[in-house]
Every structure is written in C-alpha cells, then in structure tokens.
Scaffold this motif. Structure first.
Motif, mmCIF file in Angstrom:
data_model
loop_
_atom_site.group_PDB
_atom_site.id
_atom_site.type_symbol
_atom_site.label_atom_id
_atom_site.label_comp_id
_atom_site.label_asym_id
_atom_site.label_seq_id
_atom_site.Cartn_x
_atom_site.Cartn_y
_atom_site.Cartn_z
ATOM 1 N N SER A 110 -9.724 35.214 24.972
ATOM 2 C CA SER A 110 -10.196 34.508 25.764
ATOM 3 C C SER A 110 -10.203 33.013 26.124
ATOM 4 N N ALA A 111 -9.446 32.778 27.201
ATOM 5 C CA ALA A 111 -9.152 31.339 27.292
ATOM 6 C C ALA A 111 -10.281 30.330 27.266
ATOM 7 N N SER A 112 -10.177 28.882 26.749
ATOM 8 C CA SER A 112 -10.727 27.985 27.140
ATOM 9 C C SER A 112 -10.232 26.656 27.394
ATOM 10 N N SER A 113 -10.488 26.024 28.467
ATOM 11 C CA SER A 113 -9.864 24.604 28.872
ATOM 12 C C SER A 113 -10.812 23.792 28.339
ATOM 13 N N ALA A 114 -11.952 23.889 27.529
ATOM 14 C CA ALA A 114 -12.843 22.777 27.346
ATOM 15 C C ALA A 114 -12.180 21.737 26.298
ATOM 16 N N THR A 115 -12.616 20.477 26.495
ATOM 17 C CA THR A 115 -11.852 19.527 25.821
ATOM 18 C C THR A 115 -12.325 19.748 24.440
ATOM 19 N N SER A 116 -13.109 20.393 23.943
ATOM 20 C CA SER A 116 -13.865 20.440 22.525
ATOM 21 C C SER A 116 -13.571 21.652 22.049
ATOM 22 N N SER A 117 -12.472 22.437 22.640
ATOM 23 C CA SER A 117 -11.886 23.761 22.257
ATOM 24 C C SER A 117 -11.138 23.516 20.869
ATOM 25 N N ASN A 118 -11.179 24.279 19.842
ATOM 26 C CA ASN A 118 -10.144 24.086 18.588
ATOM 27 C C ASN A 118 -10.087 25.288 18.024
ATOM 28 N N VAL A 119 -8.776 25.784 17.268
ATOM 29 C CA VAL A 119 -8.549 26.853 16.647
ATOM 30 C C VAL A 119 -7.870 26.521 15.082
ATOM 31 N N GLN A 120 -8.492 26.795 14.180
ATOM 32 C CA GLN A 120 -8.119 26.050 12.656
ATOM 33 C C GLN A 120 -7.936 27.318 11.935
ATOM 34 N N ILE A 121 -6.848 27.452 11.008
ATOM 35 C CA ILE A 121 -6.695 28.139 9.946
ATOM 36 C C ILE A 121 -7.076 27.502 8.573
ATOM 37 N N LEU A 122 -7.655 27.757 7.580
ATOM 38 C CA LEU A 122 -7.929 26.915 6.469
ATOM 39 C C LEU A 122 -8.033 27.431 5.215
ATOM 40 N N GLN A 123 -7.991 26.704 4.058
ATOM 41 C CA GLN A 123 -8.487 27.253 3.023
ATOM 42 C C GLN A 123 -8.896 25.771 2.134
ATOM 43 N N ILE A 124 -10.135 26.009 1.542
ATOM 44 C CA ILE A 124 -10.567 24.829 0.566
ATOM 45 C C ILE A 124 -10.620 25.095 -0.918
ATOM 46 N N ILE A 125 -9.775 24.261 -1.543
ATOM 47 C CA ILE A 125 -9.516 24.257 -2.921
ATOM 48 C C ILE A 125 -10.485 23.413 -3.682
ATOM 49 N N GLU A 126 -11.012 24.173 -4.611
ATOM 50 C CA GLU A 126 -12.043 23.529 -5.578
ATOM 51 C C GLU A 126 -11.614 22.100 -6.023
ATOM 52 N N ALA A 127 -12.507 21.003 -6.093
ATOM 53 C CA ALA A 127 -12.280 19.790 -6.584
ATOM 54 C C ALA A 127 -11.568 19.909 -7.848
ATOM 55 N N GLN A 128 -12.092 20.569 -8.712
ATOM 56 C CA GLN A 128 -11.483 20.629 -10.181
ATOM 57 C C GLN A 128 -10.148 21.251 -10.373
ATOM 58 N N ASP A 161 -10.737 16.424 22.614
ATOM 59 C CA ASP A 161 -11.866 15.866 21.783
ATOM 60 C C ASP A 161 -11.395 15.432 20.010
ATOM 61 N N PHE A 162 -10.167 16.099 20.045
ATOM 62 C CA PHE A 162 -9.905 16.147 18.547
ATOM 63 C C PHE A 162 -8.674 15.426 18.285
ATOM 64 N N THR A 163 -7.834 14.840 19.369
ATOM 65 C CA THR A 163 -6.588 14.236 19.403
ATOM 66 C C THR A 163 -6.716 12.703 19.737
ATOM 67 N N ASP A 164 -5.674 12.086 19.537
ATOM 68 C CA ASP A 164 -5.457 10.764 19.793
ATOM 69 C C ASP A 164 -3.991 10.306 19.837
ATOM 70 N N SER A 165 -3.610 9.821 21.178
ATOM 71 C CA SER A 165 -2.361 9.285 21.381
ATOM 72 C C SER A 165 -1.781 8.212 20.118
ATOM 73 N N SER A 166 -2.716 7.690 19.653
ATOM 74 C CA SER A 166 -2.051 6.638 18.533
ATOM 75 C C SER A 166 -2.180 7.056 17.142
ATOM 76 N N PHE A 167 -2.522 8.553 17.135
ATOM 77 C CA PHE A 167 -2.725 9.045 15.741
ATOM 78 C C PHE A 167 -1.310 8.928 14.970
ATOM 79 N N VAL A 168 -1.326 8.493 13.662
ATOM 80 C CA VAL A 168 -0.112 8.404 12.873
ATOM 81 C C VAL A 168 -0.084 9.467 12.034
ATOM 82 N N PHE A 169 1.173 10.227 12.012
ATOM 83 C CA PHE A 169 1.146 11.288 11.050
ATOM 84 C C PHE A 169 1.625 10.805 9.518
ATOM 85 N N ASP A 170 1.475 11.750 8.862
ATOM 86 C CA ASP A 170 2.036 11.458 7.523
ATOM 87 C C ASP A 170 1.586 10.252 6.637
ATOM 88 N N GLN A 171 0.253 10.008 6.884
ATOM 89 C CA GLN A 171 -0.539 8.955 6.267
ATOM 90 C C GLN A 171 -2.040 9.341 6.286
#
Length: 375
Positions: A85-103, A192-202
């Motif tokens: 189901s599509a969404s054109s909302a500026t707040s829309s996002n789809v993420q796939i993630l895994q969180i690794i333990e700090a230790q 809502d999550f993007t920025d034209s001035s974003f700098v990759f790889d830092q």
C-alpha cells in the motif's frame, strides 16, 4: 604481529575456533522462528532482523533461493520487503536493520576511535526498482552518531555490495549487553529523513532527520515494489571477505539469545502464535493445579542464556482452543484459563508457578510460550 592486529585477524578469519568474524547474526536469513510472513513491522519473521515502517503497508517474508547468484555461493534464503500500500507522505520510511550488542563491538578488535581503523559491511541485494539506496550505521552509547554510504543497483538483479566504515574519535561502545551498533539497509527514506547537503561516508551526530540524500526512485509510493537482501556480514578490517557460513545449529543458538519459544524448530508442524492447527507441538505441562490455592510449578530451561531477562508471553497448547496471548489451557479439557500468577523469567529459565483460579477443574495445565530479549 601486534596484539591489536592479532585480534583483528582472529575476528576476520574466525581462527578463535567458533567462526566469529561476522558480527551479524543470521546474515544468511536461514532462521525464522516466529514465522515466514508478516504484515506488521518489528521482529516478526527472519530472526534478528526487524523492519521499521512508517507510511506504506509492507509485508515481510522469508523467501527461498533456488538457482543463480547468490544461491551458487551457498545461500538458500533471503529476506523480502513488499510494498502492499503506497504512501506519498514525507514522513514515510522503510528500514531493514539489525542491532549488535555494544560488548560485541567493544571486544571485536576494531579500534573504533581511530579514523585509520575500519569495519567492512557486505551483502547481496535486489530490488524491483533500479536506483540508489543507503546502507547506514548508528551508535547508541554516549552521543549517538550516524554514518551512511550509498549504492546503486539495476532492477531485479542480485548485486553484491561492499563498503568500509572508518572509526571516529567520537564513537563510544560500552562493554555491556545493550544496543551498540545498528546496521541499516533502507529501501525508502522520504524527505523528512533526507537532506540535499548530507555527506556520505563520514560520521555525524545523529539527529533523526538527516540520514541520506533524496533519491529519484520512490519505493514507498510504488505498490508491489520489492526489496530483497541476504548474505549480510559486518567484520573488522578494511576489506570485506567471503561470507562466513555457519551451521544451522550454530546460527539458531545465536538467535535464541534474543528470542526463544517452546515450539519445535524446522519441522512442517511448526507452531506460531495465532495458529491453532499444530498447537500441540512443543507443548509444556504444569501438573497438579486444581483449585484457587494450588500452584503449578514450572522450571523451564531456555535453550541458551538469553541476553537479558526476557518478556514472556504464554499461550494455550490445545488445538481446539484459540491461541490467545496471555492464556494457557487445562490439561484434560478444551478450556482456556487466565491465571492470576504466571511463572517468572530469569535469563536462563522460567521459574515459579501458575496460580489457580476459581474456574479450575483440571489436574494440570498445558501451555506454550514466547520469550523475547531483543534489542
């Protein structure tokens, strides 16, 4: 060879004996204890991978590979997101993630405060939409930091991606079992999550609203768009190496540190919450509970020591009863019962008892459980 370099080499090669260079768990997507399909977000299908969804409706599934790359390299499963189901909302996002333990990061051998020390990420990816997508990292301890790299793929073509990530003097990873490093591959970030001035790889301080640049493909607003991933590996070193294939048993045990359940694993009779057909598979029993004051004692050892004291949800374990969360069932009757007291959990086991209710008329209880200790 210096001690630091020895640690790096052990982490990279798995020479310590356990095959431990990959900091990602279940990167080949082989384990799916909760099920193989879900229309809701969070941890629902492939173990240790969650999707964060805002806006579109997305189905997450564990899928099977049958030929070609990356099948020819030993991969038999992949994780898929499908936009239903599509969404054109500026707040829309789809993420796939895994969180690794700090230790696990703190003791990995990565000198994460040095810009000349690296970790590498590699994975196989395919999307129905050609375009450019981000692979991102987030830290949690101290001041949270964010790092993103971009990659470009053709439509409907499996592609192997490799990126390296340098350390930074501002990064912090505590030597504990809390959230350490998030690894994030995102089919969709809207404006809502993007920025034209974003700098990759830092690395930059995480603010939640500047995670990538705008992209021309609009995955979140494209019905039936798909995004597939497998072979996810994060390792210490500047160069990504071949994927570390682990045995099913080894990978399952790593997953059970974060999620365990009473059902059997890997059989066609697998039991999942909400499915009554095979509710007897993996059933547990608590005997001698018949009246309000009776106590049905339980000592249920978890398969492995869990990351933290888990949240436990009980279910009935008789096929004729709706698998309602929070209830158990009488041993000799098709009746669901909600008890006033349920067994407590530690990191190694369930302890204590079910306390009877005035409706008890059975000599025992039977039940299933989920135990969650996810990050």
């Amino acid at each position: 060879m210096s001690k630091q370099n020895q640690l790096v080499e052990l982490a990279r090669t798995g020479a310590s004996g356990g095959g431990n260079k990959n900091l990602i768990i279940n990167g080949a997507m082989a384990i799916a204890q909760r099920g193989t399909s879900s229309t809701t977000d969070s941890y629902k299908t492939v173990d240790r991978f969650r999707n964060n969804i805002g806006g579109p409706s997305v189905t997450q599934t564990q899928e099977t590979l049958t030929s070609g790359d990356p099948y020819d390299l030993g991969f038999r499963h992949f994780y898929r997101q499908t936009n239903t189901s599509a969404s054109s909302a500026t707040s829309s996002n789809v993420q796939i993630l895994q969180i690794i333990e700090a230790q696990d990061i703190a003791s990995s051998g990565w000198n994460y405060t040095s810009p000349s020390s690296y970790i590498s990420v590699s994975f196989w990816v395919r999307s129905s939409l050609a375009g450019t997508y981000p692979v991102c990292f987030r830290t949690y301890d101290g001041t949270s930091y964010w790092h993103a790299s971009e990659f470009t793929i053709a439509a409907n073509t499996w592609t192997k991606i490799t990126k390296k990530v340098s350390g930074n003097s501002n990064l912090q990873f505590d030597n504990d079992n809390g959230a350490g490093l998030q690894v994030n591959v995102s089919p969709h970030f809207d404006t809502d999550f993007t920025d034209s001035s974003f700098v990759f790889d830092q690395w930059a301080a995480y603010n939640g609203s500047s995670r990538s640049k705008d992209y021309t493909q609009d995955w979140g607003n494209t019905v039936n768009a798909t995004f597939d991933i497998t072979g996810v590996q994060v390792e210490v070193g500047e160069k990504a190496t071949d994927f570390e294939h682990r045995t099913f048993a080894d990978e399952l045990a790593r997953c059970q540190r974060y999620f365990a359940k009473s059902g059997s694993i890997g059989s066609p009779e697998e039991w999942y919450a909400g499915v009554a057909t095979y509710s007897g598979v993996g059933a547990r029993n608590a005997i001698n509970l018949k009246s309000t004051n009776d106590r049905a004692w339980v000592t249920e050892q978890f398969p492995v020591l869990m990351r933290a004291i888990p949240t436990v949800t009980f279910y009935p374990a008789r096929a004729a009863i709706s698998q309602t969360a929070g209830s158990i069932s009488q041993y000799n009757a098709n009746t669901a019962v909600t008890t006033s007291t349920k067994p407590l959990a530690a990191t190694d086991a369930l302890y204590a008892y079910f306390l009877g209710t005035s409706s008890d008329n059975s000599s025992g209880y039977t039940y299933q459980y989920y135990a969650e200790a996810e990050l």
